[in-house]
Structures are given as structure tokens and as C-alpha cells.
Design a protein around this motif. Structure first.
Motif, PDB file in Angstrom:
ATOM      1  N   GLU A  20     -24.248 -17.938 -14.456  1.00  0.00           N
ATOM      2  CA  GLU A  20     -23.786 -19.127 -13.745  1.00  0.00           C
ATOM      3  C   GLU A  20     -22.783 -18.723 -12.666  1.00  0.00           C
ATOM      4  OE1 GLU A  20     -23.894 -21.910 -17.792  1.00  0.00           O
ATOM      5  OE2 GLU A  20     -21.994 -21.510 -16.738  1.00  0.00           O
TER       6      GLU A  20
ATOM      7  N   ARG B  71     -22.280 -23.668  -9.099  1.00  0.00           N
ATOM      8  CA  ARG B  71     -23.441 -23.743  -8.218  1.00  0.00           C
ATOM      9  C   ARG B  71     -24.681 -23.216  -8.938  1.00  0.00           C
ATOM     10  NH1 ARG B  71     -23.651 -20.275  -4.890  1.00  0.00           N
ATOM     11  NH2 ARG B  71     -21.916 -18.914  -5.393  1.00  0.00           N
ATOM     12  N   ARG B  72     -25.790 -23.905  -8.798  1.00  0.00           N
ATOM     13  CA  ARG B  72     -27.061 -23.421  -9.322  1.00  0.00           C
ATOM     14  C   ARG B  72     -28.195 -24.131  -8.590  1.00  0.00           C
ATOM     15  NH1 ARG B  72     -29.575 -27.204 -12.323  1.00  0.00           N
ATOM     16  NH2 ARG B  72     -28.345 -28.807 -13.369  1.00  0.00           N
ATOM     17  N   ALA B  73     -29.362 -23.512  -8.605  1.00  0.00           N
ATOM     18  CA  ALA B  73     -30.549 -24.133  -8.046  1.00  0.00           C
ATOM     19  C   ALA B  73     -31.014 -25.250  -8.986  1.00  0.00           C
ATOM     20  CB  ALA B  73     -31.660 -23.103  -7.863  1.00  0.00           C
ATOM     21  N   TRP B  74     -31.612 -26.287  -8.440  1.00  0.00           N
ATOM     22  CA  TRP B  74     -31.991 -27.442  -9.244  1.00  0.00           C
ATOM     23  C   TRP B  74     -32.988 -27.085 -10.348  1.00  0.00           C
ATOM     24  CZ3 TRP B  74     -37.101 -28.681  -9.548  1.00  0.00           C
ATOM     25  CH2 TRP B  74     -37.949 -28.130  -8.570  1.00  0.00           C
ATOM     26  N   TRP B  75     -33.800 -26.017 -10.123  1.00  0.00           N
ATOM     27  CA  TRP B  75     -34.856 -25.687 -11.079  1.00  0.00           C
ATOM     28  C   TRP B  75     -34.383 -24.748 -12.195  1.00  0.00           C
ATOM     29  CZ3 TRP B  75     -35.089 -20.473 -10.652  1.00  0.00           C
ATOM     30  CH2 TRP B  75     -34.734 -19.913  -9.421  1.00  0.00           C
ATOM     31  N   GLN B  76     -33.097 -24.397 -12.209  1.00  0.00           N
ATOM     32  CA  GLN B  76     -32.591 -23.467 -13.211  1.00  0.00           C
ATOM     33  C   GLN B  76     -32.029 -24.154 -14.461  1.00  0.00           C
ATOM     34  OE1 GLN B  76     -29.824 -21.428 -10.604  1.00  0.00           O
ATOM     35  NE2 GLN B  76     -31.107 -19.598 -10.661  1.00  0.00           N
ATOM     36  N   ALA B  77     -32.133 -25.450 -14.558  1.00  0.00           N
ATOM     37  CA  ALA B  77     -31.434 -26.190 -15.609  1.00  0.00           C
ATOM     38  C   ALA B  77     -31.957 -25.898 -17.008  1.00  0.00           C
ATOM     39  CB  ALA B  77     -31.534 -27.693 -15.331  1.00  0.00           C
ATOM     40  N   ASP B  78     -33.172 -25.389 -17.159  1.00  0.00           N
ATOM     41  CA  ASP B  78     -33.751 -25.235 -18.485  1.00  0.00           C
ATOM     42  C   ASP B  78     -33.476 -23.872 -19.120  1.00  0.00           C
ATOM     43  OD1 ASP B  78     -35.258 -23.831 -16.714  1.00  0.00           O
ATOM     44  OD2 ASP B  78     -37.196 -24.348 -17.597  1.00  0.00           O
TER      45      ASP B  78
END
Length: 222
Positions: free
Chosen positions: A32, A19-26
Motif C-alpha cells: 500500500e 493511494r491505490r488503483a481502483w482495481w486493487q481492492a480485492d
């Protein structure tokens, strides 16, 4: 001698979710959050109320990250301090901890919660499923960390028993804590700076995953 579990343990399946917020990908070094659930396969016979077996919540933390205050939200209260003590320059482990684990990615699996459903307890499944769930993180991390805590005020009395005083609750908490510690030690966890740590590639975890298989294969589940 252990009693037979509610259904065939060989049909229990693990579901691993990240699970992660969509804006954390970078941010590749951010913690995690992962969830592992254990359930009896839909293809096997089992009452619906007994199909759910266990739950594990962990956070995979990078040892190279350093201190970030907001990380405590996904790491939990004790983990940031442990990571600060465990990690040296560039994510290397402190010498005393380095000796306990094999080489691998510079990450640690912080175990936040592990729960075996009440109907599945007492059959020897708890350590086996924990070892099996931790194996899912072998490609991601070097070690697992688990802090054994049982606040006396939060510990309920045994089922059907009411009116336990504070002293009795503390004794229950101490027994639970000792039991959890004994289970972790059988899985290869060792105490380091107040936290139990284990080599994810350790012999004890591997033995725990494979030890009961022959016994369960021999049982008649028809």
C-alpha cells in the motif's frame, strides 16, 4: 542551541493519504502506497511560502505476501530483497530481527522518501516530524525500514559553491549519510542486513514525538 523555526511547530498538521488503483481492492496482501505531508495550520500566522514543512512517502508491505515482481514498482529497488530476507514462514520475522521489535500486525513500513523543506531545517524538527508521521502507522505495522543512501554523483555542492570535484562530492555524500544514520539511531533504528529498522512502538520514537513539546510551548509565537 537550536534557532527558532519559521512558525510555531505546535501548529504543524499531518495529512495522511493512501493511494491505490481502483482495481486493487480485492488483494489484502498487496503493498500500500501512503503519503504524509506536514503543513502549518491555516489557522496560524505563517508566510505562504513557508507553510509546507515536510513530506514522507512510504509503502506498507505485508510480510506474508512473498515475492511478487511487480511489487518493486511501489516498494522501490532495495525493499523486495530486504523483505525476502526478513520474513520467514507465515510472515514471521527472522530471529535476529524478531528480537528488535514488539508484537503487532505482520507488516513493515518501508520508508521510500523523507524530506524536510530547506527553510525548516536546522531547528530540530526533522526527527520529531518523522517520528510523528510514523506513528500514523501504528495500527497497521510492527516496524519501519529505512535504507540510508546518498549516491556521490547525485549529491550537489553546498549552496553558493560551484565546481566541486568528485572527491569533494564523495566527502559531502559521506557526511550526509553519517548525519542521516545518526538521526535514525537516535530514533531507535538499528542496522539489520544493510537496512535500518525500528520498532514502531519503541521508546525512542515515542520520546522523539514528545520530547520537544515543552520547549516549543514556552516560546512566544505572537
Amino acid at each position: 542551541m537550536l534557532s527558532a523555526p519559521p512558525a510555531n511547530p505546535m501548529s504543524v498538521e499531518l495529512t495522511v493519504q493512501h493511494r491505490r488503483a481502483w482495481w486493487q481492492a480485492d488483494d489484502e496482501l498487496q503493498p500500500e502506497a501512503w503519503e504524509v505531508t506536514a503543513d502549518v495550520s491555516e489557522l496560524d500566522v505563517c508566510p505562504p511560502s513557508l507553510r509546507h514543512v515536510a513530506e514522507l512517502s512510504v509503502t506498507v508491505a505485508d510480510l506474508r505476501r512473498g515475492r511478487v515482481p511487480l511489487d518493486a514498482v511501489v516498494l522501490g529497488e532495495w525493499a523486495p530483497g530486504f523483505l525476502a530476507a526478513a520474513a520467514g514462514e507465515g510472515g514471521a520475522l527472522q530471529p535476529g530481527l524478531e528480537e528488535l521489535v514488539s508484537d503487532g500486525p505482520p507488516r513493515v513500513v518501508v520508508v521510500r522518501r523523507y524530506e524536510l523543506m530547506p527553510e525548516w531545517r536546522g531547528h530540530g524538527l526533522g526527527p520529531v516530524l518523522l517520528a510523528g508521521a510514523l506513528a500514523a502507522f501504528l495500527p497497521l505495522a510492527r516496524l519501519a525500514a529505512f535504507r540510508v543512501t546518498a549516491p556521490p554523483a547525485a549529491v550537489p555542492g553546498p549552496p553558493g559553491v560551484t565546481g566541486l570535484g568528485r572527491a569533494a562530492r564523495e566527502r559531502v555524500a559521506e557526511r550526509l549519510q553519517a548525519r542521516r544514520t545518526a538521526v535514525l539511531e537516535r530514533l531507535g533504528f538499528r542496522l539489520w542486513d544493510g537496512v535500518h529498522v525500528a520498532d514502531l512502538r519503541g521508546v525512542e520514537l515515542a520520546d522523539a514525538r514528545h520530547g520537544p513539546l515543552d520547549r516549543w510551548r514556552r516560546l512566544d509565537w505572537r
